[in-house]
Design an enzyme around this catalytic site. Structure first.
Site, PDB file in Angstrom:
ATOM      1  CB  CYS B 240     -13.409   1.503 -16.611  1.00 13.21           C
ATOM      2  SG  CYS B 240     -12.367   3.255 -16.428  1.00 13.21           S
ATOM      3  NE  ARG B 245     -12.144   1.098 -12.632  1.00  9.57           N
ATOM      4  CZ  ARG B 245     -12.912   0.051 -12.293  1.00  9.57           C
ATOM      5  NH1 ARG B 245     -13.161  -0.674 -11.609  1.00  9.57           N
ATOM      6  NH2 ARG B 245     -14.299   0.452 -12.412  1.00  9.57           N
TER       7      ARG B 245
END
Lengths: 152, 284
Positions: B240, B245
């Site tokens: 990410c 994430r």
């Protein structure tokens, strides 16, 4: 810098780390709700894009005084606490005083020490946005528009 | 009833956590995006481990070393055989990140509380501001598990060129290169926008429900297998912006769907988008 903000800087910078965390939480809890006339205008135009959490800023000018309101979710207490500091420290201050607030405010509040460097980036965005909105509001007045606030 | 998760034991419910609040073999760990949340009230008995202040090295862009990791465990009363249950805000992003970091150091029994902080609060379960203290432990770092779950930029370049499965879990606008968080995020910023060639865009949030819990195995398979075309034995790399994430996606693929070869590229776009001559693809 407005005296009210000066007092907050003094209070936070003199606190130890844990006290500072608790003070910031208190600020987050004590952010006054938006006045009803503004609450309906939590829209893209008033959202601070730099923040991942939904943060809304309303900057109005009355004479040479600025009126500042803001909202942020309690689930994001860091940014809500910072926004609350700005409202308490700057609401009702003169335009000139607010524009003179130095951009290292976050450092002087001692926030990087409790938040870490990565987290204070979004907070810087709020202060920049507030000043930019203020300049826009002043210019809009000069152009004959009586307010930059949303007209219901 | 749909199909169960492949490793259902890594996911525990809020009920389970409440029942094990005083179990000396269990340590509950809160790990949040917003570092103030723990101090506003947390699951009784939970300790705070901050991804940034605790798990990241403060000088070099890397995780802490084994010695510092052991010190965190000793301080929070985590022994080698402790069951560590992570939970946090934002649908457990940071909980998964901390989970992944614990796995880097080879901690055996790590779990995630399904629904995270939000569900706990929404269900009006008890919270406290009291910070617990546990007897100091003598943690021995089991040994690095790094190679199997962490990818570095050179690995990713080879991976991309070989056309292997690559997941970009950022938002669609970050993936296409339309959006860059430049001006106010200089330390997280990248000089170029776009994605690593060959990457498919599956925003991390597609793996979770509104209430913060993970989607069912069937729903996850519909996304990652039917839609994206992943297969269990694929060699997968997820990334990410700074690897937070994608650690959630790593968790989902590894434990909920049982993929044995998934690595998180924690250098992510903040590294790739700044690398001289790194190949970049733009657009959808």
């Amino acid at each position: 810098m407005p005296a009210a903000l000066d007092a907050i800087v003094a209070e936070l910078s003199e606190a130890d780390k844990q006290e500072r965390i608790e003070l910031l939480i208190d600020f987050a809890k004590n952010l006054p709700p938006l006045p009803e006339r503004l609450a309906a205008h939590k829209d893209a135009a008033h959202r601070v894009e730099e923040c991942q959490s939904p943060v809304f800023l309303f900057v109005e000018v009355d004479g040479d005084r600025a009126e500042i309101h803001a909202d942020a979710p309690i689930e994001a207490p860091t940014v809500r606490g910072f926004v609350s500091i700005l409202v308490e420290g700057l609401n009702g201050a003169s335009v000139e005083d607010i524009l003179s607030v130095r951009n290292d405010l976050i450092d002087r509040l001692g926030l990087p020490e409790i938040l870490g460097m990565l987290r204070v980036r979004g907070l810087n965005g709020v202060l920049h946005r507030l000043k930019a909105d203020l300049v826009r509001a002043v210019n809009a007045r000069a152009d004959g528009d009586s307010t930059s606030a949303p007209n219901p | 009833m749909g199909e169960p998760y492949v490793h259902p034991e890594v996911l525990v419910s809020a009920d389970w956590v409440q029942e094990h609040a005083k179990d000396p073999k269990v340590r509950i760990v809160e790990s949040d995006e917003d570092v103030l949340l723990y101090d506003m009230g947390h699951v009784p008995g939970a300790v705070k481990i901050d991804w940034q202040g605790d798990l990241q090295d403060q000088l070099v862009r890397d995780y802490i070393n084994a010695e510092k990791f052991a010190a965190i465990c000793n301080r929070t009363g985590i022994a080698n055989d402790t069951t560590v249950v992570f939970y946090g805000d934002k649908s457990n992003w940071w909980a998964c990140y901390a989970f992944w970091a614990f796995k880097l150091f080879g901690h055996k029994d790590c779990r995630v509380m399904n629904g995270g902080r939000k569900l706990w609060i929404d269900q009006k379960r008890p919270t406290t501001t009291e910070v617990p203290h546990y007897p100091t432990t003598d943690y021995k770092v089991a040994g690095a598990n790094e190679a199997s779950i962490r990818a570095f930029r050179d690995d990713v370049l080879v991976h991309s060129k070989a056309g292997k499965a690559l997941l970009d879990v950022r938002s669609p606008k970050e993936f296409t290169g339309e959006k860059l968080h430049m001006e106010d995020y200089p330390q997280e910023g990248a000089l170029r926008g776009g994605h690593i060639p060959g990457a498919k865009n599956v925003p991390w949030s597609r793996a979770v429900n509104e209430d913060g819990t993970f989607k069912s195995a069937d729903e996850l398979k519909a996304i990652y297998e039917q839609e994206i075309g992943l297969k269990t034995q694929d060699d997968v790399v997820a990334y990410c912006r700074i690897g937070e994430r994608s650690s959630l996606t790593w968790f989902v693929l590894t434990y909920l769907l049982g993929y044995p070869k998934v690595r998180n590229y924690d250098g992510s776009w903040c590294e790739w988008g700044n690398l001289v001559r790194a190949p970049i693809a733009k657009g959808a």
